[in-house]
Design an enzyme around this catalytic site. Structure first.
Site, PDB file in Angstrom:
ATOM      1  CB  CYS A  48       0.165 -13.515 -37.730  1.00 37.87           C
ATOM      2  SG  CYS A  48      -0.470 -14.962 -38.621  1.00 37.87           S
TER       3      CYS A  48
ATOM      4  CB  CYS B 247       0.119 -20.554 -33.821  1.00 36.27           C
ATOM      5  SG  CYS B 247      -1.497 -19.881 -34.259  1.00 36.27           S
TER       6      CYS B 247
HETATM    7  N1  DGL Z   1      -0.031 -18.580 -37.754  1.00 35.67           N
HETATM    8  C1  DGL Z   1      -1.079 -18.024 -37.015  1.00 35.67           C
HETATM    9  C2  DGL Z   1      -0.703 -16.968 -36.022  1.00 35.67           C
HETATM   10  O1  DGL Z   1       0.444 -16.846 -35.721  1.00 35.67           O
HETATM   11  C3  DGL Z   1      -2.452 -18.153 -37.352  1.00 35.67           C
HETATM   12  C4  DGL Z   1      -3.212 -17.774 -38.420  1.00 35.67           C
HETATM   13  C5  DGL Z   1      -4.612 -18.318 -38.393  1.00 35.67           C
HETATM   14  O2  DGL Z   1      -4.774 -19.540 -38.392  1.00 35.67           O
HETATM   15  O3  DGL Z   1      -5.532 -17.491 -38.403  1.00 35.67           O
HETATM   16  O4  DGL Z   1      -1.529 -16.264 -35.497  1.00 35.67           O
END
Ligand code: DGL
Length: 266
Positions: free
Chosen positions: A184, A73
């Site tokens: 993301c 993440c």
């Molecule tokens: N998968 C996430 C990232 O890479 C997060 C998205 C979120 O929860 O806002 O930032």
């Protein structure tokens, strides 16, 4: 004694884009995935809150046998990676960072786009990357929380989502970006739509394969992986996550519910 495994976390389904690459590269290493969908989205949350959530999750991952932890993440990596490495110095922790370097090195137009959440865009790690690799090129950073929701809802092909994705991409495309870094982990699941809107001349960069290679490098050299089923947990709705697991990366597996509430109260 728990079977040694690779522990992977994300706020939701996004980290599955990284897990998919880990499975491709290391098919015999058991994995454990925790999706904190009870707290999704992380992007708009204060740093301290994200640190509290991720700290509790990493504690679980290690308790359940993770000998490598992957913060799959970008948002959690921006907010908490440094703190987590200090807190758990004996376990290698692999994080995400926006792929600005390859984008800046390979652009021909001199313009690159970065799609991320607010926490990632405003975080110190990205600001450091910008001052290292963003000086000779124009970087258009687009904060796109809508894309997280579209990926979670698996709704990229609806007309409304297509309009939303197009609107998000428009400023970087109009500026002439020829590389778009997906900063993301949810966004690789929208790559098809992004590519079709951006056109074939635009290179989309998903850092997941590079992250999987880093996981392979830090897996303890003397530890031969013992086969065990891969396991999946969510702090949200297990049935919904199970459906997405099958839909997004073709895995049919039981999904457990994990309660992270108590640990997250400070
Ligand atoms: N998968 C996430 C990232 O890479 C997060 C998205 C979120 O929860 O806002 O930032």
């Amino acid at each position: 004694m728990e079977t040694p495994k690779i522990g992977v976390m994300d706020s939701g389904i996004g980290g599955l884009s990284v897990l998919r690459e880990i499975h491709r590269l290391l098919p015999h290493h058991p994995t454990l995935y925790i999706a904190d969908q009870g707290h999704l989205p992380y992007g708009p949350r204060p740093q301290a809150e994200i640190q509290t959530f991720t700290d509790a999750i990493v504690a679980h991952l290690i308790e359940l046998g993770s000998v490598v932890v992957v913060i799959a993440c970008n948002t959690a990596s921006a907010a908490a990676l440094e703190m987590l490495r200090q807190h758990y110095p004996n376990v290698p922790i692999v994080g995400m960072e926006p792929a600005l370097k390859p984008a800046a090195e390979n652009t021909r137009s001199g313009v690159v786009g970065v799609l991320s959440t607010r926490t990632t865009a405003e975080g110190a790690p990205y600001q450091r990357l910008l001052s290292r690799f963003g000086t000779d090129v124009r970087v258009i950073t687009q904060v796109a929380p809508e894309l997280v929701q579209i990926a979670e809802a698996n709704s990229q092909h609806t007309p409304e989502s297509r309009i939303a994705i197009e609107a998000i991409l428009r400023p970087m495309l109009d500026a002439g970006a020829d590389h778009i870094a997906l900063a993301c982990t949810h966004f690789p699941f929208l790559a098809e739509s992004i590519q079709s809107i951006a056109g074939a001349g635009v290179q989309i960069i998903d850092p997941a394969p590079a992250v999987a290679r880093q996981v392979a490098r830090v897996w303890p050299a003397d530890l031969i992986p013992k086969s065990a089923p891969n396991t999946y947990f969510t702090s949200g709705n297990p049935a919904a996550f199970q459906f997405m697991l099958k839909t997004l990366i073709g895995i049919e597996a039981e999904v457990g519910r994990i309660s992270l509430q108590a640990e997250n109260q400070i």
